[in-house]
Design a protein around this motif. Structure first.
Motif, PDB file in Angstrom:
ATOM      1  N   ASN A   1      65.058  11.396  47.464  1.00 16.20           N
ATOM      2  CA  ASN A   1      65.014  11.151  46.790  1.00 16.20           C
ATOM      3  C   ASN A   1      63.750  10.248  47.974  1.00 16.20           C
ATOM      4  OD1 ASN A   1      64.348  10.532  43.536  1.00 16.20           O
ATOM      5  ND2 ASN A   1      64.908   8.535  44.192  1.00 16.20           N
TER       6      ASN A   1
ATOM      7  N   TRP B   1      71.281   4.266  51.012  1.00 18.69           N
ATOM      8  CA  TRP B   1      69.819   3.421  50.926  1.00 18.69           C
ATOM      9  C   TRP B   1      69.480   2.411  51.747  1.00 18.69           C
ATOM     10  CZ3 TRP B   1      67.948   0.627  45.589  1.00 18.69           C
ATOM     11  CH2 TRP B   1      67.020   0.334  45.601  1.00 18.69           C
TER      12      TRP B   1
ATOM     13  N   GLU C   1      62.593   8.866  38.727  1.00 24.57           N
ATOM     14  CA  GLU C   1      62.854   7.726  38.022  1.00 24.57           C
ATOM     15  C   GLU C   1      60.993   6.911  37.575  1.00 24.57           C
ATOM     16  OE1 GLU C   1      63.619   4.967  41.417  1.00 24.57           O
ATOM     17  OE2 GLU C   1      65.446   6.072  42.213  1.00 24.57           O
TER      18      GLU C   1
ATOM     19  N   ASN D   1      67.910   7.767  49.651  1.00 22.95           N
ATOM     20  CA  ASN D   1      67.306   7.542  48.688  1.00 22.95           C
ATOM     21  C   ASN D   1      65.591   6.626  49.261  1.00 22.95           C
ATOM     22  OD1 ASN D   1      66.132   7.265  46.691  1.00 22.95           O
ATOM     23  ND2 ASN D   1      66.642   4.650  46.390  1.00 22.95           N
ATOM     24  N   GLU D   2      64.663   6.888  50.047  1.00 23.79           N
ATOM     25  CA  GLU D   2      63.758   5.888  51.087  1.00 23.79           C
ATOM     26  C   GLU D   2      63.596   5.965  52.820  1.00 23.79           C
ATOM     27  OE1 GLU D   2      63.593   2.460  48.869  1.00 23.79           O
ATOM     28  OE2 GLU D   2      63.130   3.246  46.879  1.00 23.79           O
TER      29      GLU D   2
ATOM     30  N   GLU E   1      71.369   2.559  36.410  1.00 22.81           N
ATOM     31  CA  GLU E   1      70.738   2.086  37.204  1.00 22.81           C
ATOM     32  C   GLU E   1      70.276   0.975  38.220  1.00 22.81           C
ATOM     33  OE1 GLU E   1      68.148  -1.223  34.590  1.00 22.81           O
ATOM     34  OE2 GLU E   1      66.427  -1.652  35.816  1.00 22.81           O
ATOM     35  N   ASN E   2      71.871   0.934  38.195  1.00 15.21           N
ATOM     36  CA  ASN E   2      72.276  -0.280  39.260  1.00 15.21           C
ATOM     37  C   ASN E   2      73.714   0.527  39.708  1.00 15.21           C
ATOM     38  OD1 ASN E   2      69.983  -1.978  40.448  1.00 15.21           O
ATOM     39  ND2 ASN E   2      70.558  -2.780  38.632  1.00 15.21           N
TER      40      ASN E   2
ATOM     41  N   LYS F   1      75.341   2.013  43.207  1.00 14.72           N
ATOM     42  CA  LYS F   1      74.226   1.405  44.589  1.00 14.72           C
ATOM     43  C   LYS F   1      75.495   1.084  45.330  1.00 14.72           C
ATOM     44  CE  LYS F   1      70.178   1.451  42.434  1.00 14.72           C
ATOM     45  NZ  LYS F   1      68.768  -0.039  41.965  1.00 14.72           N
TER      46      LYS F   1
ATOM     47  N   HIS G   1      73.400   8.409  41.477  1.00 16.35           N
ATOM     48  CA  HIS G   1      72.036   7.096  42.427  1.00 16.35           C
ATOM     49  C   HIS G   1      72.901   6.000  42.680  1.00 16.35           C
ATOM     50  CE1 HIS G   1      67.919   5.631  43.013  1.00 16.35           C
ATOM     51  NE2 HIS G   1      68.317   4.376  42.242  1.00 16.35           N
TER      52      HIS G   1
ATOM     53  N   TRP H   1      62.218  -2.967  35.262  1.00 17.03           N
ATOM     54  CA  TRP H   1      62.137  -3.589  36.424  1.00 17.03           C
ATOM     55  C   TRP H   1      60.958  -4.199  36.605  1.00 17.03           C
ATOM     56  CZ3 TRP H   1      60.969  -1.407  41.620  1.00 17.03           C
ATOM     57  CH2 TRP H   1      60.297  -0.320  41.304  1.00 17.03           C
TER      58      TRP H   1
ATOM     59  N   TRP I   1      62.884   5.377  34.405  1.00 15.21           N
ATOM     60  CA  TRP I   1      63.271   4.447  34.532  1.00 15.21           C
ATOM     61  C   TRP I   1      62.728   2.933  33.900  1.00 15.21           C
ATOM     62  CZ3 TRP I   1      67.011   5.083  37.578  1.00 15.21           C
ATOM     63  CH2 TRP I   1      67.411   4.878  39.252  1.00 15.21           C
TER      64      TRP I   1
ATOM     65  N   GLN J   1      70.768  -2.732  48.612  1.00 16.15           N
ATOM     66  CA  GLN J   1      71.862  -3.415  47.068  1.00 16.15           C
ATOM     67  C   GLN J   1      72.647  -2.510  48.582  1.00 16.15           C
ATOM     68  OE1 GLN J   1      69.454  -1.734  44.217  1.00 16.15           O
ATOM     69  NE2 GLN J   1      71.174  -2.998  42.796  1.00 16.15           N
TER      70      GLN J   1
ATOM     71  N   HIS K   1      57.362   6.409  40.366  1.00 19.65           N
ATOM     72  CA  HIS K   1      56.761   5.045  39.920  1.00 19.65           C
ATOM     73  C   HIS K   1      55.242   5.099  40.087  1.00 19.65           C
ATOM     74  CE1 HIS K   1      60.823   3.268  39.644  1.00 19.65           C
ATOM     75  NE2 HIS K   1      61.159   3.940  39.922  1.00 19.65           N
TER      76      HIS K   1
ATOM     77  N   GLN L   1      60.232   9.602  43.037  1.00 21.55           N
ATOM     78  CA  GLN L   1      60.895   8.631  41.968  1.00 21.55           C
ATOM     79  C   GLN L   1      60.210   8.421  40.168  1.00 21.55           C
ATOM     80  OE1 GLN L   1      61.687   5.316  44.249  1.00 21.55           O
ATOM     81  NE2 GLN L   1      63.169   6.354  44.579  1.00 21.55           N
TER      82      GLN L   1
HETATM   83  C1  XIL Z   1      65.909  -1.049  41.131  1.00 20.76           C
HETATM   84  C2  XIL Z   1      66.710  -1.187  39.706  1.00 20.76           C
HETATM   85  O1  XIL Z   1      66.017  -1.052  38.281  1.00 20.76           O
HETATM   86  C3  XIL Z   1      66.584  -3.203  39.518  1.00 20.76           C
HETATM   87  O2  XIL Z   1      67.188  -2.944  38.485  1.00 20.76           O
HETATM   88  C4  XIL Z   1      67.070  -3.365  40.649  1.00 20.76           C
HETATM   89  O3  XIL Z   1      67.261  -5.216  40.936  1.00 20.76           O
HETATM   90  C5  XIL Z   1      65.969  -2.735  42.178  1.00 20.76           C
HETATM   91  O4  XIL Z   1      66.251  -2.008  41.557  1.00 20.76           O
HETATM   92  N1  XIL Z   1      63.660   2.799  43.939  1.00 20.76           N
HETATM   93  C6  XIL Z   1      65.395   3.148  43.147  1.00 20.76           C
HETATM   94  C7  XIL Z   1      65.801   1.985  42.141  1.00 20.76           C
HETATM   95  O5  XIL Z   1      65.421   3.713  44.020  1.00 20.76           O
HETATM   96  O6  XIL Z   1      67.059   2.666  42.670  1.00 20.76           O
HETATM   97  C8  XIL Z   1      65.292   1.017  42.057  1.00 20.76           C
HETATM   98  O7  XIL Z   1      65.965  -0.069  40.533  1.00 20.76           O
HETATM   99  C9  XIL Z   1      63.552   0.689  41.716  1.00 20.76           C
HETATM  100  C10 XIL Z   1      62.954   1.517  42.788  1.00 20.76           C
END
Ligand code: XIL
Length: 329
Positions: A176, A84, A240, A132-133, A43-44, A47, A80, A297, A289, A87, A211, A209
């Motif tokens: 991504n 980015w 994700e 990423n993004e 998850e982190n 990074k 992952h 998150w 995710w 982070q 979301h 992702q």
């Molecule tokens: C999020 C994590 O879930 C959190 O714990 C952190 O504080 C912030 O990042 N897109 C992404 C992920 O690519 O890395 C992100 O993860 C969520 C959005």
């Protein structure tokens, strides 16, 4: 029975989950993870800022623990992420005098970072979210105006993929992003990928992702995005996945997970997995995710203090109705 989510999808694609190193310290959680998932994402822990906190210092502990657990238990690992705007450590972009570094310096630092991280897990991490993004959400803007972009222009994207490919030529390299079904953003992501592919940049796949929410995306928009990206001859993963029970960024009037929200969520999950199964030749993985509604998150994002219920397992790690919907086909 001991049958888990991954077993239902054995003939389709691996089922992954984002974890923290702490998950792996608890034996009940370990057993649960092994029952349902056959792929992990950190998850982190991988990074840039957590893994490379200072110029000459890496902290491998979290990433090593995850890769070790996966390797021991025969799970795949998705890396992952390598480049980015979030982070990313401050030191990456500044010199000792506190001035922004030059493009050359930044690309050199990025190259070192990618070589070190990808190289360490070569052969054990089969896929990397390299960039990423990078695409902007603003209608007037193509790429996001991040420090990467401000210092390097668009070149950092192609270079990141080249560095990752040098470091592990067998890894599957992903671009991504989120909101990839929104037609305006979809067309920008498509344009970016098309250009990279035409320039022979080693980008092999796109990560959506995922979301999402109980009302978004529609089946039509999801299908149109999948077909558009697939027309480039690349594979797709959902990297994700979660389905927020909220449709806007305001505090809900009722804080609960209502019957209507539950039903819409079941319906949305059913539609999503039905679509994924139809595109099994193109979709090569689906990763959630977070593990369960116990902790996501989205509990604090984008609305502070608002609890969400976006996953297939409830706060007691029991399968929700949505779970039975996606496994009954
Ligand atoms: C999020 C994590 O879930 C959190 O714990 C952190 O504080 C912030 O990042 N897109 C992404 C992920 O690519 O890395 C992100 O993860 C969520 C959005």
């Amino acid at each position: 029975t001991g049958k888990g989510l991954k077993d239902h999808y054995q003939d389709y694609f691996p089922i992954g989950v984002a974890v923290t190193p702490r998950h792996l310290q608890d034996s009940a959680t370990r057993i649960f993870l092994l029952q349902h998932f056959n792929s992990l994402t950190a998850e982190n822990a991988m990074k840039m800022e957590p893994i490379h906190p200072a110029t000459d210092r890496y902290d491998w502990r979290g990433a090593d623990a995850i890769v070790h657990f996966a390797t021991e238990n025969g799970l795949k690992v998705r890396g992952h992420t390598l480049c980015w705007h979030n982070q990313a450590p401050k030191w990456m972009f500044y010199d000792a005098a506190g001035k922004l570094v030059s493009k050359d310096t930044l690309l050199n630092r990025l190259r070192t970072h990618i070589h070190d991280v990808v190289g360490r897990y070569k052969g054990r991490i089969y896929a990397w979210d390299v960039v990423n993004e990078a695409v902007s959400d603003r209608h007037s803007e193509f790429l996001r105006n991040s420090l990467w972009y401000q210092i390097c222009g668009e070149d950092f994207i192609a270079q990141a993929f080249r560095y990752a490919h040098e470091a592990d030529p067998k890894a599957i390299l992903f671009y991504n992003d989120y909101n990839t079904e929104n037609p305006v953003k979809r067309d920008k992501v498509y344009r970016l990928l098309k250009k990279l592919r035409e320039e022979n940049v080693p980008v092999h796949a796109v990560g959506l992702q995922g979301h999402w929410s109980i009302s978004d995306p529609s089946r039509a928009l999801l299908v149109s995005a999948i077909e558009k990206y697939a027309s480039l001859g690349i594979k797709i993963q959902i990297t994700e996945l979660d389905v927020s029970v909220f449709t806007n960024d305001k505090m809900p009037e009722k804080p609960d997970f209502t019957a209507e929200q539950k039903e819409s969520q079941e319906h949305q999950y059913d539609m999503l997995f039905d679509t994924f199964r139809k595109y099994r030749d193109i979709i090569t993985g689906v990763t959630f995710w977070n593990v369960s509604d116990r902790s996501s998150w989205l509990d604090n994002f984008p609305v502070k203090g608002r609890k969400n219920y976006p996953l297939l397992f409830d706060e007691k790690l029991q399968p929700k109705k949505a779970y039975w919907r996606v496994t009954d086909f």
